[in-house]
Write an enzyme that holds these catalytic residues in place. Structure first.
Site, PDB file in Angstrom:
ATOM      1  N   ASP A   1       0.836  -1.204   0.000  1.00 34.25           N
ATOM      2  CA  ASP A   1       0.000   0.000   0.000  1.00 34.25           C
ATOM      3  C   ASP A   1       0.871   1.254   0.000  1.00 34.25           C
ATOM      4  O   ASP A   1       2.094   1.174   0.186  1.00 34.25           O
ATOM      5  CB  ASP A   1      -0.949  -0.011   1.211  1.00 34.25           C
ATOM      6  CG  ASP A   1      -0.306  -0.575   2.472  1.00 34.25           C
ATOM      7  OD1 ASP A   1       0.932  -0.483   2.598  1.00 34.25           O
ATOM      8  OD2 ASP A   1      -1.025  -1.092   3.332  1.00 34.25           O
TER       9      ASP A   1
ATOM     10  N   GLU B   1      -9.594  -1.531   4.932  1.00 38.07           N
ATOM     11  CA  GLU B   1     -10.226  -1.188   6.206  1.00 38.07           C
ATOM     12  C   GLU B   1     -11.543  -1.952   6.369  1.00 38.07           C
ATOM     13  O   GLU B   1     -12.178  -2.330   5.375  1.00 38.07           O
ATOM     14  CB  GLU B   1     -10.532   0.320   6.239  1.00 38.07           C
ATOM     15  CG  GLU B   1      -9.326   1.227   6.009  1.00 38.07           C
ATOM     16  CD  GLU B   1      -8.414   1.345   7.228  1.00 38.07           C
ATOM     17  OE1 GLU B   1      -8.361   0.405   8.049  1.00 38.07           O
ATOM     18  OE2 GLU B   1      -7.733   2.383   7.345  1.00 38.07           O
TER      19      GLU B   1
ATOM     20  N   ASN C   1      -7.564  -2.387  13.973  1.00 36.69           N
ATOM     21  CA  ASN C   1      -8.975  -2.519  13.555  1.00 36.69           C
ATOM     22  C   ASN C   1      -9.188  -3.721  12.634  1.00 36.69           C
ATOM     23  O   ASN C   1     -10.268  -3.901  12.082  1.00 36.69           O
ATOM     24  CB  ASN C   1      -9.448  -1.228  12.858  1.00 36.69           C
ATOM     25  CG  ASN C   1      -8.715  -0.970  11.535  1.00 36.69           C
ATOM     26  OD1 ASN C   1      -7.832  -1.726  11.150  1.00 36.69           O
ATOM     27  ND2 ASN C   1      -9.095   0.099  10.856  1.00 36.69           N
TER      28      ASN C   1
ATOM     29  N   HIS D   1      -7.437  -4.380   9.775  1.00 35.94           N
ATOM     30  CA  HIS D   1      -7.115  -4.234   8.351  1.00 35.94           C
ATOM     31  C   HIS D   1      -5.882  -5.043   7.969  1.00 35.94           C
ATOM     32  O   HIS D   1      -5.013  -5.302   8.796  1.00 35.94           O
ATOM     33  CB  HIS D   1      -7.001  -2.752   7.936  1.00 35.94           C
ATOM     34  CG  HIS D   1      -5.799  -2.025   8.444  1.00 35.94           C
ATOM     35  ND1 HIS D   1      -5.793  -0.668   8.696  1.00 35.94           N
ATOM     36  CD2 HIS D   1      -4.533  -2.435   8.724  1.00 35.94           C
ATOM     37  CE1 HIS D   1      -4.592  -0.296   9.098  1.00 35.94           C
ATOM     38  NE2 HIS D   1      -3.820  -1.350   9.128  1.00 35.94           N
TER      39      HIS D   1
HETATM   40  C1  F6R Z   1       1.119  -1.206   6.050  1.00 41.19           C
HETATM   41  C2  F6R Z   1       0.142  -2.285   6.200  1.00 41.19           C
HETATM   42  C3  F6R Z   1      -0.707  -2.304   7.419  1.00 41.19           C
HETATM   43  C4  F6R Z   1       0.133  -2.586   8.676  1.00 41.19           C
HETATM   44  C5  F6R Z   1      -0.750  -2.554   9.936  1.00 41.19           C
HETATM   45  C6  F6R Z   1       0.046  -2.824  11.194  1.00 41.19           C
HETATM   46  O1  F6R Z   1       1.864  -1.384   4.870  1.00 41.19           O
HETATM   47  O2  F6R Z   1       0.032  -3.123   5.336  1.00 41.19           O
HETATM   48  O3  F6R Z   1      -1.709  -3.269   7.283  1.00 41.19           O
HETATM   49  O4  F6R Z   1       0.726  -3.846   8.546  1.00 41.19           O
HETATM   50  O5  F6R Z   1      -1.359  -1.294  10.024  1.00 41.19           O
HETATM   51  O6  F6R Z   1       0.936  -1.781  11.416  1.00 41.19           O
HETATM   52  P1  F6R Z   1       1.984  -1.862  12.618  1.00 41.19           P
HETATM   53  O7  F6R Z   1       2.917  -2.957  12.289  1.00 41.19           O
HETATM   54  O8  F6R Z   1       2.660  -0.526  12.605  1.00 41.19           O
HETATM   55  O9  F6R Z   1       1.182  -2.120  13.855  1.00 41.19           O
END
Ligand code: F6R
Length: 242
Positions: free
Chosen positions: A67, A143, A136, A138
């Site tokens: 992303d 989302e 959440n 995702h």
């Molecule tokens: C970002 C992504 C998100 C993160 C998720 C967890 O490229 O794909 O799904 O993996 O938000 O983020 P952290 O590891 O910072 O808790």
């Protein structure tokens, strides 16, 4: 879905690096999708260490990011492109032609999402999708919603996701973009293997819902339950509600 609980975040990183190293040794021309964020940082450090010891040859691997924030060019310090380059790809000496990333500053984000999806298809799809999980639920930036987009698409970030990413913008929430482009759930789940990693007690409730709850678009990570070759790597704290 195979669930592997390790004693610490470091052990999770080591095990994830070992799985990736084994996969690359088996098939050197893998396409790997990678997340940004706090969770994969120890994994990236581990891969850099292993590479420095010449245990893994990444020279034929293609790297895709899951992303990207809309509005940020590749050189913007908070872009996911810059994040991956800084924390993994540059230290590994990965060449530009091995790196496939979304252009957050593309004039037409919808066209950019379609271009990226085509680039993934042209490469033969993703072999290993390494995933984190948002608090959440995702995955990538898919989302929670009534309907999930199957393929790479433009989306509006949840307020909680913007807050969770503020650290990349010097804790200035107003600087965090409101939109992003993300691989869709079908793009992710079409990967031949999925490796979801989660560490820390803060992730325990959502890990519980994603792994032991019903498969639902309100917890996009729960869709990983449907993947035939998914590994969930957790530390003890993230697994504490299982
Ligand atoms: C970002 C992504 C998100 C993160 C998720 C967890 O490229 O794909 O799904 O993996 O938000 O983020 P952290 O590891 O910072 O808790």
């Amino acid at each position: 879905m195979h669930i592997d609980v390790q004693p610490s975040p470091r052990a999770v990183a080591r095990e994830a690096a070992r799985l990736i190293a084994d996969a690359v040794a088996d098939r050197p021309s893998l396409a790997i999708a990678l997340p940004t964020g706090q969770t994969p940082l120890p994994l990236y450090r581990e891969l850099i260490v292993s590479y420095a010891q010449s245990k893994i040859d990444f020279s034929q691997v293609s790297f895709f990011n899951l992303d990207e924030f809309v509005g940020l060019g590749h050189t913007h310090a908070a872009s996911y492109h810059a994040f991956l380059k800084h924390h993994l790809l540059d230290p590994l000496g990965i060449r530009a032609n091995q790196i496939f990333t979304i252009r957050g500053d593309a004039r037409d984000s919808v066209a950019e999402a379609a271009r990226y999806e085509q680039a993934i298809a042209k490469r033969g799809g993703i072999d290993i999708a390494v995933l984190g999980i948002g608090a959440n639920g995702h995955i990538g930036f898919n989302e929670p919603a009534r309907h999930l987009h199957p393929r790479t698409h433009l989306l509006t970030l949840a307020p909680a996701t913007r807050r969770a990413n503020a650290w990349l913008f010097g804790d200035r929430l107003r600087d965090v973009p409101r939109q992003a482009i993300s691989m869709g759930v079908a793009t992710i789940l079409s990967a031949r293997g999925v490796l979801l990693i989660a560490t820390g007690a803060a992730k325990a409730p959502i890990v519980h819902r994603a792994i032991q709850g019903p498969v639902t678009t309100s917890v996009p990570a729960s869709l990983v339950q449907l993947h035939p070759d998914a590994i969930v790597l957790l530390d003890k704290a993230a697994a504490s509600r299982l």
